[in-house]
Write a protein that holds these residues in place. Structure first.
Motif, PDB file in Angstrom:
ATOM      1  N   PRO A  12       0.807  -1.260  -0.021  1.00 54.84           N
ATOM      2  CA  PRO A  12      -0.115   0.134  -0.059  1.00 54.84           C
ATOM      3  C   PRO A  12       1.010   1.217   0.015  1.00 54.84           C
ATOM      4  CG  PRO A  12       0.164  -1.238   2.200  1.00 54.84           C
ATOM      5  CD  PRO A  12       0.718  -1.998   1.033  1.00 54.84           C
ATOM      6  N   ARG A  13       0.470   2.218  -0.622  1.00 59.55           N
ATOM      7  CA  ARG A  13       1.146   3.549  -0.703  1.00 59.55           C
ATOM      8  C   ARG A  13       0.523   4.614  -0.030  1.00 59.55           C
ATOM      9  NH1 ARG A  13       4.107   5.391  -6.429  1.00 59.55           N
ATOM     10  NH2 ARG A  13       5.091   3.645  -5.608  1.00 59.55           N
ATOM     11  N   PHE A  14       1.356   5.370   0.831  1.00 60.28           N
ATOM     12  CA  PHE A  14       0.486   6.338   1.493  1.00 60.28           C
ATOM     13  C   PHE A  14       1.306   7.716   1.152  1.00 60.28           C
ATOM     14  CE2 PHE A  14       0.330   2.461   4.080  1.00 60.28           C
ATOM     15  CZ  PHE A  14      -0.977   2.720   4.351  1.00 60.28           C
ATOM     16  N   ALA A  15       0.455   8.955   1.033  1.00 61.51           N
ATOM     17  CA  ALA A  15       0.935  10.331   0.780  1.00 61.51           C
ATOM     18  C   ALA A  15       1.144  10.866   2.232  1.00 61.51           C
ATOM     19  CB  ALA A  15       0.165  11.067   0.147  1.00 61.51           C
ATOM     20  N   LEU A  16       1.963  11.511   2.466  1.00 52.58           N
ATOM     21  CA  LEU A  16       2.300  12.421   3.639  1.00 52.58           C
ATOM     22  C   LEU A  16       2.587  13.943   3.506  1.00 52.58           C
ATOM     23  CD1 LEU A  16       5.500  10.087   5.108  1.00 52.58           C
ATOM     24  CD2 LEU A  16       2.870   9.563   5.238  1.00 52.58           C
ATOM     25  N   HIS A  54      13.586   1.833   4.164  1.00 50.62           N
ATOM     26  CA  HIS A  54      12.783   2.615   3.476  1.00 50.62           C
ATOM     27  C   HIS A  54      13.281   3.905   2.635  1.00 50.62           C
ATOM     28  CE1 HIS A  54       9.357   1.126   5.642  1.00 50.62           C
ATOM     29  NE2 HIS A  54      10.081   0.639   6.583  1.00 50.62           N
ATOM     30  N   THR A  55      12.617   3.780   1.393  1.00 50.19           N
ATOM     31  CA  THR A  55      12.959   5.055   0.522  1.00 50.19           C
ATOM     32  C   THR A  55      11.800   5.716   0.286  1.00 50.19           C
ATOM     33  OG1 THR A  55      14.865   3.977  -0.340  1.00 50.19           O
ATOM     34  CG2 THR A  55      14.002   5.845  -1.641  1.00 50.19           C
ATOM     35  N   ILE A  56      11.680   7.210   0.642  1.00 52.91           N
ATOM     36  CA  ILE A  56      10.635   7.825   0.286  1.00 52.91           C
ATOM     37  C   ILE A  56      10.774   8.985  -0.893  1.00 52.91           C
ATOM     38  CG2 ILE A  56       9.593   7.525   2.451  1.00 52.91           C
ATOM     39  CD1 ILE A  56      10.537  10.424   3.451  1.00 52.91           C
ATOM     40  N   ALA A  57       9.780   9.529  -1.640  1.00 51.14           N
ATOM     41  CA  ALA A  57      10.029  10.418  -2.615  1.00 51.14           C
ATOM     42  C   ALA A  57       9.011  11.617  -2.285  1.00 51.14           C
ATOM     43  CB  ALA A  57       9.653   9.859  -3.974  1.00 51.14           C
ATOM     44  N   ALA A  58       9.942  12.876  -2.583  1.00 48.11           N
ATOM     45  CA  ALA A  58       9.185  13.996  -2.071  1.00 48.11           C
ATOM     46  C   ALA A  58       8.966  14.925  -3.256  1.00 48.11           C
ATOM     47  CB  ALA A  58      10.035  14.644  -1.105  1.00 48.11           C
ATOM     48  N   ALA A  59       8.065  15.877  -3.480  1.00 42.60           N
ATOM     49  CA  ALA A  59       7.570  16.578  -4.194  1.00 42.60           C
ATOM     50  C   ALA A  59       8.744  17.762  -4.608  1.00 42.60           C
ATOM     51  CB  ALA A  59       6.332  17.558  -3.952  1.00 42.60           C
ATOM     52  N   VAL A  72       5.196  17.367   0.630  1.00 39.31           N
ATOM     53  CA  VAL A  72       4.408  16.013   0.256  1.00 39.31           C
ATOM     54  C   VAL A  72       5.452  14.866  -0.289  1.00 39.31           C
ATOM     55  CG1 VAL A  72       2.679  14.844  -1.032  1.00 39.31           C
ATOM     56  CG2 VAL A  72       2.542  17.326  -0.360  1.00 39.31           C
ATOM     57  N   ALA A  73       5.380  13.925   0.512  1.00 38.80           N
ATOM     58  CA  ALA A  73       6.237  12.804   0.176  1.00 38.80           C
ATOM     59  C   ALA A  73       5.272  11.358   0.088  1.00 38.80           C
ATOM     60  CB  ALA A  73       7.321  12.395   1.173  1.00 38.80           C
ATOM     61  N   HIS A  74       5.779  10.532  -0.562  1.00 38.71           N
ATOM     62  CA  HIS A  74       4.854   9.059  -0.334  1.00 38.71           C
ATOM     63  C   HIS A  74       6.011   8.060  -0.071  1.00 38.71           C
ATOM     64  CE1 HIS A  74       6.442   8.340  -4.827  1.00 38.71           C
ATOM     65  NE2 HIS A  74       6.530   7.051  -4.313  1.00 38.71           N
ATOM     66  N   CYS A  75       5.320   6.903   0.388  1.00 35.40           N
ATOM     67  CA  CYS A  75       6.289   5.977   0.969  1.00 35.40           C
ATOM     68  C   CYS A  75       5.405   4.581   0.859  1.00 35.40           C
ATOM     69  CB  CYS A  75       6.612   5.975   2.531  1.00 35.40           C
ATOM     70  SG  CYS A  75       4.945   5.892   3.641  1.00 35.40           S
ATOM     71  N   ASP A  76       5.897   3.366   0.527  1.00 35.53           N
ATOM     72  CA  ASP A  76       5.246   2.047   0.262  1.00 35.53           C
ATOM     73  C   ASP A  76       5.663   1.228   1.579  1.00 35.53           C
ATOM     74  OD1 ASP A  76       4.330   2.738  -2.280  1.00 35.53           O
ATOM     75  OD2 ASP A  76       6.155   2.237  -3.138  1.00 35.53           O
ATOM     76  N   LEU A  77       4.419   0.854   2.246  1.00 31.64           N
ATOM     77  CA  LEU A  77       4.589   0.096   3.322  1.00 31.64           C
ATOM     78  C   LEU A  77       3.989  -1.439   3.035  1.00 31.64           C
ATOM     79  CD1 LEU A  77       3.341   2.598   6.078  1.00 31.64           C
ATOM     80  CD2 LEU A  77       5.725   2.038   5.201  1.00 31.64           C
ATOM     81  N   THR A  78       4.308  -2.443   4.020  1.00 29.14           N
ATOM     82  CA  THR A  78       4.073  -3.903   3.816  1.00 29.14           C
ATOM     83  C   THR A  78       2.538  -4.124   4.132  1.00 29.14           C
ATOM     84  OG1 THR A  78       4.876  -4.296   5.871  1.00 29.14           O
ATOM     85  CG2 THR A  78       6.586  -4.399   4.216  1.00 29.14           C
TER      86      THR A  78
END
Length: 267
Positions: A12-16, A54-59, A72-78
């Protein structure tokens, strides 16, 4: 390999939505030299919730000393996390660093914090007063001399639109082209105890490295009387870094928002 790809798609992908004081950090991006970064702080907090890297990507990759109220960043969790529990847990593990996750949203797999963005919004805070700032120390750029807000607005008007911004980008900027569209630049002139506060609001799909700080530093020269408003147009047309005014310090700059086709945090 196919099994691995299927596993990744099921994550699942989450936006922060994140705010931070950039003062203690060497910027957003994780640093190879081990210096503190906002990205590193959040990835470390995530690793305490779910073991493993973990590797997150940001705007936007803000520079050292630059702040954010709407990164804003997004991450994928298990696994699927309850949004409230995930937010509480991340903020717990981020303490005592000046970083907070203010909103989280479950987003589709195709959402990407950087590549899905349609615009970025920045604000720069410039305070004019003789006495040193106290409560806003490290959060604004302070000058002591008087500034002409209307002259700065006239200078800024030359920069709105589709231009070659070579003059207003860092010599180490890695963008493929210096041509950008600056959709908006507005200036608020506000009362400040013992002086005035000037807030520059800029909006564009994307910005060049040091573009905002180069623009504000140049407009400050206009406000101080060292430049005429039309000199900004001449500097822009010169397409030469040497034609730029001084680059202002980072502590007044804030990434305040990122626009997407569908706001992931609206609901």
């Amino acid at each position: 390999m196919l099994r691995r790809l299927r596993y990744l798609r099921d994550m699942p992908r989450f936006a922060l939505k994140i705010e931070y004081d950039g003062g203690p950090f060497a910027g957003w991006q994780r640093q190879a030299q081990g210096q503190k970064s906002v990205q590193g702080a959040i990835e470390t907090a995530l690793s305490r919730l779910e073991p493993g890297p973990h590797t997150i990507a940001a705007a936007g990759r803000t520079d050292a000393g630059v702040h954010a109220t709407g990164q804003v960043a997004h991450c994928d969790l298990t696994r699927e996390w309850d949004i409230f529990r995930l937010s509480e847990a991340l903020n717990h593990h981020l303490k005592p660093q000046p970083v907070a996750v203010v909103q989280i949203a479950r987003v589709p797999d195709e959402f990407h914090a950087r590549f899905s963005a349609l615009e970025r919004r920045y604000t720069f805070r410039l305070v004019q007063r003789r006495a040193p700032v106290t409560h806003d120390a490290g959060l604004v750029w302070q000058v002591q001399h008087a500034l002409d807000a209307e002259a700065m607005r006239q200078g800024a008007a030359h920069l709105v639109g589709h231009h070659d911004f070579t003059t207003f980008r860092s010599s180490i900027c890695q963008a493929k082209s210096p041509v950008k569209t600056l959709d908006e630049i507005t200036l608020e002139d506000l009362p400040y105890p013992g002086g005035r506060e000037y807030r520059f609001h800029l909006r564009a799909r994307s910005f060049l490295h040091n573009q905002v700080r180069s623009i504000v530093g140049t407009l400050e020269r206009v406000g101080a009387g060292g430049w005429q408003p039309e000199d900004v147009r001449s500097a822009l047309e010169a397409r030469a870094r040497a034609a730029c005014g001084p680059v202002c310090p980072p502590q007044g700059l804030y990434l305040t928002g990122v626009g997407y086709p569908h706001d992931p945090f609206k609901n």
